[in-house]
Each structure stands twice: as C-alpha cells, then as structure tokens.
Design a protein around this motif. Structure first.
Motif, PDB file in Angstrom:
ATOM      1  N   VAL A 153       0.856  -1.183   0.000  1.00 45.60           N
ATOM      2  CA  VAL A 153       0.000   0.000   0.000  1.00 45.60           C
ATOM      3  C   VAL A 153       0.894   1.236   0.000  1.00 45.60           C
ATOM      4  CG1 VAL A 153      -1.821   1.273   1.208  1.00 45.60           C
ATOM      5  CG2 VAL A 153      -1.817  -1.234   1.266  1.00 45.60           C
ATOM      6  N   LYS A 159      -4.809   5.368  -3.378  1.00 46.69           N
ATOM      7  CA  LYS A 159      -6.208   5.266  -3.775  1.00 46.69           C
ATOM      8  C   LYS A 159      -6.434   3.801  -4.130  1.00 46.69           C
ATOM      9  CE  LYS A 159      -6.629   9.963  -5.614  1.00 46.69           C
ATOM     10  NZ  LYS A 159      -6.904  10.783  -6.825  1.00 46.69           N
ATOM     11  N   ALA A 160      -7.297   3.152  -3.363  1.00 48.82           N
ATOM     12  CA  ALA A 160      -7.494   1.714  -3.519  1.00 48.82           C
ATOM     13  C   ALA A 160      -8.924   1.400  -3.923  1.00 48.82           C
ATOM     14  CB  ALA A 160      -7.139   0.989  -2.225  1.00 48.82           C
ATOM     15  N   GLU A 211     -11.722  -2.030  -4.180  1.00 46.17           N
ATOM     16  CA  GLU A 211     -12.046  -3.439  -4.015  1.00 46.17           C
ATOM     17  C   GLU A 211     -13.205  -3.773  -4.943  1.00 46.17           C
ATOM     18  OE1 GLU A 211     -13.284  -6.929  -0.846  1.00 46.17           O
ATOM     19  OE2 GLU A 211     -13.358  -4.839  -0.188  1.00 46.17           O
ATOM     20  N   CYS A 255     -16.886  -6.276  -3.330  1.00 43.64           N
ATOM     21  CA  CYS A 255     -16.417  -6.074  -1.958  1.00 43.64           C
ATOM     22  C   CYS A 255     -17.143  -6.902  -0.912  1.00 43.64           C
ATOM     23  CB  CYS A 255     -16.521  -4.599  -1.575  1.00 43.64           C
ATOM     24  SG  CYS A 255     -18.218  -3.958  -1.597  1.00 43.64           S
ATOM     25  N   SER A 269     -11.616  -3.948   2.053  1.00 43.23           N
ATOM     26  CA  SER A 269     -11.598  -2.483   1.948  1.00 43.23           C
ATOM     27  C   SER A 269     -11.215  -1.840   3.269  1.00 43.23           C
ATOM     28  CB  SER A 269     -12.974  -1.968   1.506  1.00 43.23           C
ATOM     29  OG  SER A 269     -13.261  -2.344   0.177  1.00 43.23           O
ATOM     30  N   LEU A 327      -7.535  -2.370   4.105  1.00 38.63           N
ATOM     31  CA  LEU A 327      -6.670  -1.461   3.331  1.00 38.63           C
ATOM     32  C   LEU A 327      -6.704  -0.051   3.918  1.00 38.63           C
ATOM     33  CD1 LEU A 327      -7.468  -2.628  -0.318  1.00 38.63           C
ATOM     34  CD2 LEU A 327      -5.464  -3.187   1.072  1.00 38.63           C
ATOM     35  N   ALA A 328      -7.887   0.372   4.374  1.00 39.89           N
ATOM     36  CA  ALA A 328      -7.988   1.680   5.032  1.00 39.89           C
ATOM     37  C   ALA A 328      -7.182   1.685   6.323  1.00 39.89           C
ATOM     38  CB  ALA A 328      -9.449   2.012   5.308  1.00 39.89           C
ATOM     39  N   ALA A 386      -4.378   3.331   3.398  1.00 40.37           N
ATOM     40  CA  ALA A 386      -4.914   3.840   2.134  1.00 40.37           C
ATOM     41  C   ALA A 386      -5.721   5.112   2.398  1.00 40.37           C
ATOM     42  CB  ALA A 386      -5.793   2.792   1.463  1.00 40.37           C
ATOM     43  N   VAL A 390     -10.560   4.654  -0.321  1.00 39.35           N
ATOM     44  CA  VAL A 390     -10.906   3.301  -0.745  1.00 39.35           C
ATOM     45  C   VAL A 390     -12.300   3.334  -1.365  1.00 39.35           C
ATOM     46  CG1 VAL A 390     -11.221   0.890  -0.067  1.00 39.35           C
ATOM     47  CG2 VAL A 390      -9.529   2.302   1.132  1.00 39.35           C
ATOM     48  N   LEU A 407     -13.931   5.935   2.815  1.00 44.77           N
ATOM     49  CA  LEU A 407     -14.446   4.714   2.188  1.00 44.77           C
ATOM     50  C   LEU A 407     -15.740   5.021   1.441  1.00 44.77           C
ATOM     51  CD1 LEU A 407     -14.494   1.670   1.681  1.00 44.77           C
ATOM     52  CD2 LEU A 407     -15.387   1.354   4.004  1.00 44.77           C
TER      53      LEU A 407
END
Length: 243
Positions: A42, A47-48, A50, A53, A59, A62-63, A67, A70, A96
């Motif tokens: 990461v 900027k990610a 999924e 999801c 998600s 990752l946050a 990230a 997301v 998110l």
C-alpha cells in the motif's frame, strides 16, 4: 460479536478491531479476506479499489493499513448497505466510498487508471455444485474471473498493483489473464492449512506494465503441528497491522 437480529451481526475485523456488520444469510468474510487485505503493498496516500467487496473486510483492512481513499463496489445492495453502516460506525465515511454496481459496467463506474491498488476476492468456482448461502459470492453467476481482470486493468494506473486471492485450480487461468491484460505477476504466496496439506488458495500481486520477475514468498501456513495458529497467522490478528 454483538447480535441485532437472528441473521444480522456485528463482528470485529482481525488486526484493526473495526466493527463489521454482516448478515449470516449472505457470504460473511473469511480468513481469505484477512490474508488478502494484508497482502499487497500500500503506497503512501494510496487510492485503492475493491471489486466485489461483499462485507468490505478487505476495503476496511486497506484503510486501516493507510490507504487514503478506498472505493468498494458490489452488485448486492444487501451487503453494500451493511458496509455503509460499518463505515459510519468506524468513522470511515470520508475515506471509504461504497458503490452499488456490477463490475462488468466498470467503464461507467470507474475512471481509467485512477487507482494505485485494486484488490479482489473473485468467485472461486465456475461450475459444479452451487452452495445455498453466498451463491453469487462463490460462483460466477454475475461476473467471471476475466471480468475482474478487465475491470482491474482498466482502473489501476500504470505501475499500479492488482492483488487477488483464488483457488489453486485457477492459477493457470489467472496467469493467462494477467498476461492478456498487461498485469505482470510480481509476488505469489501459497496458503496451506498445515505443512503436510496441499495449498487451498494462493495470493498474487501483479503490476500493470511491470517487468518480468516473480517473487515466490514462503508458504503461509494456517496451523502448526499442535493445531494452533502459526506465528504467521497470529500477526494478522494482532492489533497493529503491517504496512
């Protein structure tokens, strides 16, 4: 776990202790999602995205790993509604974004080359007996494995990454699709229940436009000889998540 009604429940996501709302009538997250959420690199202020999801476990992991933004997409409004609730309960509304949509409509849902990282836990099976709970999450009823590769290749930036988890019997197919869509396999890890058992899933990270060269990581073993979680797995259940 805190229960609200017979099928709706609030669990805690391993590693970060985020609340995650789930419905037992839908497909709930498993260790596969925990492993995938911890697997890819990461980048700073990433900027990610999924794809597919579900409950949003990946998600939120990752946050938790840093990230900055997301985006989570799924065509099942029952689970996206719960993910919005999870985001609100964990103060992630500003980071998110939950999108209701079919990943096959990726050109209308996403901007091209707008993501640093894309992650996906696609349906594992394309044939055979269909399970009664979480059918669309486990079987290709709404999108195929290739659809996930198409969407990922469209959304991820040049030199960005695409990470997925899949069954070993779809490894060759995944490799073929990665080359077809310009996603060079760079990191691979096989996951085993124990040292004497065959792998049940693999984790792979690809780089868009990357050069040749695949790093095969040591296998991830779920249980030791005593039937306890290995130290490898315990680190994913610690409070501090690896970056």
């Amino acid at each position: 776990m805190c229960k609200e009604q017979s099928s709706l429940r609030c669990d805690y996501l391993p590693g970060c202790l985020y609340k995650i709302w789930q419905d037992a009538k839908e497909f709930c997250f498993t260790t596969d999602a925990v492993f995938l959420g911890n697997f890819p690199h990461v980048v700073h202020k990433a900027k990610a995205l999924e794809l597919g999801c579900g409950t949003g476990a990946v998600s939120m992991l990752l946050a938790a790993r840093g990230a900055a933004r997301v985006t989570a997409i799924d065509c099942n409004e029952n689970v996206t509604k719960l993910l919005r609730r999870s985001a609100a309960d964990n103060g992630l509304e500003d980071r998110l974004t939950v999108v209701d949509g079919d990943i096959r409509d990726y050109k209308t849902l996403l901007r091209p080359e707008s993501m640093d990282l894309v992650a996906a836990n696609p349906p594992y099976r394309n044939s055979g007996n269909v399970r009664r709970i979480g059918t669309a999450a486990c079987h290709e009823l709404t999108a195929t494995l290739e659809d996930f590769f198409k969407a990922a290749a469209f959304a991820v930036r040049y030199r960005g990454r695409f990470a997925l988890v899949q069954l070993p019997d779809r490894f060759a197919e995944s490799m073929q699709l990665s080359f077809k869509y310009g996603l060079q396999p760079k990191r691979l890890q096989w996951v085993h229940a124990s040292a004497d058992k065959p792998a049940w899933i693999f984790l792979m990270e690809m780089v868009k436009g990357g050069s040749c060269g695949l790093e095969v990581l040591p296998p991830l073993l779920m249980y030791d000889k005593n039937g306890d979680y290995t130290e490898q797995v315990k680190k994913y259940y610690a409070t501090e998540l690896p970056r």
